[in-house]
Design an enzyme around this catalytic site. Sequence first.
Site, PDB file in Angstrom:
ATOM      1  N   CYS A   2      87.117  36.106 -11.673  1.00  0.00           N
ATOM      2  CA  CYS A   2      86.395  35.131 -12.474  1.00  0.00           C
ATOM      3  C   CYS A   2      86.980  33.748 -12.188  1.00  0.00           C
ATOM      4  O   CYS A   2      88.178  33.587 -12.007  1.00  0.00           O
ATOM      5  CB  CYS A   2      86.462  35.365 -13.971  1.00  0.00           C
ATOM      6  SG  CYS A   2      85.810  36.941 -14.494  1.00  0.00           S
ATOM      7  N   ARG A  27      86.049  33.962  -6.417  1.00  0.00           N
ATOM      8  CA  ARG A  27      86.773  34.732  -7.432  1.00  0.00           C
ATOM      9  C   ARG A  27      85.887  35.743  -8.152  1.00  0.00           C
ATOM     10  O   ARG A  27      86.361  36.528  -8.973  1.00  0.00           O
ATOM     11  CB  ARG A  27      87.378  33.788  -8.466  1.00  0.00           C
ATOM     12  CG  ARG A  27      88.322  32.766  -7.882  1.00  0.00           C
ATOM     13  CD  ARG A  27      88.825  31.838  -8.953  1.00  0.00           C
ATOM     14  NE  ARG A  27      89.679  32.516  -9.887  1.00  0.00           N
ATOM     15  CZ  ARG A  27      90.988  32.657  -9.760  1.00  0.00           C
ATOM     16  NH1 ARG A  27      91.592  32.143  -8.724  1.00  0.00           N
ATOM     17  NH2 ARG A  27      91.699  33.290 -10.666  1.00  0.00           N
ATOM     18  N   TRP A  74      83.398  38.142 -12.385  1.00  0.00           N
ATOM     19  CA  TRP A  74      83.577  39.431 -11.697  1.00  0.00           C
ATOM     20  C   TRP A  74      83.761  40.426 -12.824  1.00  0.00           C
ATOM     21  O   TRP A  74      84.765  40.412 -13.526  1.00  0.00           O
ATOM     22  CB  TRP A  74      84.800  39.378 -10.799  1.00  0.00           C
ATOM     23  CG  TRP A  74      84.964  40.589  -9.925  1.00  0.00           C
ATOM     24  CD1 TRP A  74      84.440  40.783  -8.684  1.00  0.00           C
ATOM     25  CD2 TRP A  74      85.712  41.775 -10.230  1.00  0.00           C
ATOM     26  NE1 TRP A  74      84.822  42.015  -8.206  1.00  0.00           N
ATOM     27  CE2 TRP A  74      85.599  42.642  -9.122  1.00  0.00           C
ATOM     28  CE3 TRP A  74      86.464  42.200 -11.333  1.00  0.00           C
ATOM     29  CZ2 TRP A  74      86.208  43.899  -9.082  1.00  0.00           C
ATOM     30  CZ3 TRP A  74      87.073  43.442 -11.283  1.00  0.00           C
ATOM     31  CH2 TRP A  74      86.933  44.279 -10.167  1.00  0.00           C
ATOM     32  N   ASN A 100      89.025  34.064 -18.080  1.00  0.00           N
ATOM     33  CA  ASN A 100      89.378  34.831 -16.882  1.00  0.00           C
ATOM     34  C   ASN A 100      90.572  35.701 -17.262  1.00  0.00           C
ATOM     35  O   ASN A 100      91.610  35.177 -17.647  1.00  0.00           O
ATOM     36  CB  ASN A 100      89.735  33.860 -15.752  1.00  0.00           C
ATOM     37  CG  ASN A 100      90.523  34.495 -14.611  1.00  0.00           C
ATOM     38  OD1 ASN A 100      91.352  33.859 -14.003  1.00  0.00           O
ATOM     39  ND2 ASN A 100      90.265  35.745 -14.330  1.00  0.00           N
ATOM     40  N   GLY A 101      90.396  37.007 -17.192  1.00  0.00           N
ATOM     41  CA  GLY A 101      91.480  37.916 -17.561  1.00  0.00           C
ATOM     42  C   GLY A 101      90.938  39.093 -18.345  1.00  0.00           C
ATOM     43  O   GLY A 101      89.738  39.379 -18.291  1.00  0.00           O
ATOM     44  N   GLU A 486      94.270  47.266   9.182  1.00  0.00           N
ATOM     45  CA  GLU A 486      93.639  45.990   8.838  1.00  0.00           C
ATOM     46  C   GLU A 486      92.252  45.879   9.484  1.00  0.00           C
ATOM     47  O   GLU A 486      91.304  45.401   8.863  1.00  0.00           O
ATOM     48  CB  GLU A 486      94.562  44.838   9.264  1.00  0.00           C
ATOM     49  CG  GLU A 486      94.029  43.435   9.050  1.00  0.00           C
ATOM     50  CD  GLU A 486      93.704  43.086   7.609  1.00  0.00           C
ATOM     51  OE1 GLU A 486      94.022  43.859   6.696  1.00  0.00           O
ATOM     52  OE2 GLU A 486      93.084  42.035   7.381  1.00  0.00           O
ATOM     53  N   LYS A 490      88.800  45.390   7.411  1.00  0.00           N
ATOM     54  CA  LYS A 490      87.879  44.275   7.668  1.00  0.00           C
ATOM     55  C   LYS A 490      86.457  44.802   7.823  1.00  0.00           C
ATOM     56  O   LYS A 490      85.513  44.251   7.278  1.00  0.00           O
ATOM     57  CB  LYS A 490      88.258  43.493   8.935  1.00  0.00           C
ATOM     58  CG  LYS A 490      89.462  42.605   8.862  1.00  0.00           C
ATOM     59  CD  LYS A 490      89.292  41.354   8.037  1.00  0.00           C
ATOM     60  CE  LYS A 490      89.585  41.539   6.595  1.00  0.00           C
ATOM     61  NZ  LYS A 490      90.896  41.631   6.072  1.00  0.00           N
ATOM     62  N   GLU A 493      85.031  46.284   4.409  1.00  0.00           N
ATOM     63  CA  GLU A 493      84.793  45.381   3.287  1.00  0.00           C
ATOM     64  C   GLU A 493      83.628  44.427   3.510  1.00  0.00           C
ATOM     65  O   GLU A 493      82.974  44.037   2.552  1.00  0.00           O
ATOM     66  CB  GLU A 493      86.061  44.642   2.858  1.00  0.00           C
ATOM     67  CG  GLU A 493      86.635  43.663   3.829  1.00  0.00           C
ATOM     68  CD  GLU A 493      87.953  43.050   3.346  1.00  0.00           C
ATOM     69  OE1 GLU A 493      88.235  43.046   2.137  1.00  0.00           O
ATOM     70  OE2 GLU A 493      88.706  42.552   4.196  1.00  0.00           O
ATOM     71  N   HIS A 509      95.646  65.333  13.523  1.00  0.00           N
ATOM     72  CA  HIS A 509      95.819  66.122  12.307  1.00  0.00           C
ATOM     73  C   HIS A 509      94.669  65.927  11.320  1.00  0.00           C
ATOM     74  O   HIS A 509      94.860  66.033  10.120  1.00  0.00           O
ATOM     75  CB  HIS A 509      97.164  65.775  11.660  1.00  0.00           C
ATOM     76  CG  HIS A 509      98.308  66.020  12.579  1.00  0.00           C
ATOM     77  ND1 HIS A 509      98.752  67.299  12.905  1.00  0.00           N
ATOM     78  CD2 HIS A 509      99.075  65.167  13.310  1.00  0.00           C
ATOM     79  CE1 HIS A 509      99.756  67.208  13.767  1.00  0.00           C
ATOM     80  NE2 HIS A 509      99.963  65.925  14.022  1.00  0.00           N
ATOM     81  N   LYS A 608      88.112  37.653  -4.267  1.00  0.00           N
ATOM     82  CA  LYS A 608      89.254  37.253  -3.447  1.00  0.00           C
ATOM     83  C   LYS A 608      90.562  37.347  -4.215  1.00  0.00           C
ATOM     84  O   LYS A 608      91.595  37.674  -3.660  1.00  0.00           O
ATOM     85  CB  LYS A 608      89.039  35.814  -2.970  1.00  0.00           C
ATOM     86  CG  LYS A 608      90.154  35.316  -2.107  1.00  0.00           C
ATOM     87  CD  LYS A 608      89.644  34.736  -0.842  1.00  0.00           C
ATOM     88  CE  LYS A 608      90.707  34.576   0.190  1.00  0.00           C
ATOM     89  NZ  LYS A 608      90.834  35.730   1.080  1.00  0.00           N
TER      90      LYS A 608
END
Length: 613
Positions: A2, A27, A74, A100-101, A486, A490, A493, A509, A608
């Site tokens: 947020c 955010r 968010w 926000n929280g 990574e 990428k 996402e 395996h 983010k």
Amino acid sequence: MCGIVAYMGEKQAYPILINGLRRLEYRGYDSAGVALLREGDLNVYKCQGKVSDLEAHTMGKELGGTVGIGHTRWATHGPPNDVNAHPHQSTSGDLALIHNGIIENYAAIKEELLHRGHSFQSDTDTEVLVHLIDDIQRSEGVDLAEAVRLALNSVVGAYAIVVLDRKDPDVMVAARKSSPLVIGIGDGEHFLASDATPIVEHTKNVVYLEDGEIAVIDRRKGLKIRNIKNQVKTPFIQELEMHLETLEKGGYDHFMLKEIHEQPRSIRDSMRGRLNLAKGEVVLGGITDYEQKFVQAKRILIVGCGTSWHAGLVGEYLFEELARIPVEVEYASEFRYRNPVINEDDIVIAISQSGETADTLAAIELAKGKGATIIGICNVVGSSIARVTHAGSYTHAGPEIGVASTKAFTAQVTVLTLMALMIGQRKGTIAGSRFHRLLNELDAIPAKVEKVLQGEAQIKYIADIYKEASNALYLGRGYSFPVALEGALKLKEISYIHAEGYPAAEMKHGPIALIDEEMPVFVIATKGASYEKVVSNIQEVKARKGKIIAIVTEGDTVVDGLADHVIGIPDTADPLVPLLSVIPLQLISYHIAVMRGCNVDQPRNLAKSVTVE
Ligand code: G6P
């Protein structure tokens, strides 16, 4: 998560808020809203969707007012919809609040307020807080600032809030605990925001509100800060070093692409003043006081989330090889909840681009409480993590706006490399000649990244071939294993293709069962310690008809004969390969996502800065 923004001054608030919300959209972007105070009216507009949807929603409405608050959400409590969007209001409609929280004890407070006759419209924890403030204001007969203070004393959780009161239009009250809040001080005007990006074009003078502080902005009396215990605090005004152009796309289609291309510069900036080739030394000013601690450390713990955790894994290889210190890399979210064994001679390195990730912050508090030394590697100057750590080194990547982290990763790995080199040299665990060779190689990395970026056309061509894939596998060994993780992150996402990163030998395996002619397998097969072994792994994939896209050292002819596609990167020392090999993987993901029509900078369900656990 947020983003919040607020304004009080002489100008019209709405355009400032909308512009600020656009900057903060990284955010969260599932709903947005604003509240504007104008001549005794409090106009609240909010809707599901992005800031652009809010703009469409407000078209033709009354948007006047020189005081206002804005929010981009968010979702945590309650689905993304119009009702759950912020601002939330008290029943009377006098108060409007953005948050926000998470208010963790909201259910208990809500029950109490329901008994007292309050009714609620939304599923959010935030609405409970605005009702609580309203209730206190009425029952105690206190002003808004005092009601906010009393309310926050009974709240458990994390918050950055801003509240407006129609009855007192010249006052705006803000507070924070565990969620960031920056105050911009202009000429006869004040700004509030989750980070400095909405503020920088208006003023460079900012105050970072501390945990437990309440800011009262009064049109006549200016800014006053006290804490929730009612002690007066003196605002510490700092000058922002951010530049406006770093917040814009600068001619690129997306922030992510711009940030990928910025890496020669951001890596260079992260080394600047730290790597001294002439003197043959590495000096990280931020941690020199803790050098001895490092030298004596029995163990290093690295904590982080997401891409920062992947950088931490590269750090593990670096510190173990170059400084001979045992390293454990931990997901902050796991570490904080499993009663880990932490000793006073442990060093904990916390890695975070935003410096606000809730789990990483909590992991730091835990380790700090047990006496460990905490070293931060953060990108955002003045962020919460940067402030709670004992010492640290900033990455100088500049603002990263694209939700998928790119330049922050390479900047983190650069700083970790410098740290490991510096400590290795002090400890005498790196031979002098190797140390100097690595310094020279590191210094040459930005130019080599530039060269990798010049190969973008070939990468785009490969992206086009594999854009319809449903799954992908990423393989690497040693320093390239974290890069495989990574690369997979990428891809999933931003393009929503299922992808897994694996140590190349572990493929046998399990994942090998998935390989068929439909499966693209990205393999990092650069010359170095595990080259021959990786070539064998490529053979194993080939035998199962998997499609191989190999990242190789320029001039490699062996893998060229085996793989379906090879992407050459310049030769470098093993520990520095991640700084080069990750670049083609970032570009592949970017181009595949664009070709699939995905929103690259704002992928679905992600944010983010993850300020909730
Ligand atoms: C989110 C972001 C990632 C980031 C992670 C950790 O998931 O989308 O890009 O790697 O958080 O964030 P931090 O700011 O602590 O590095």
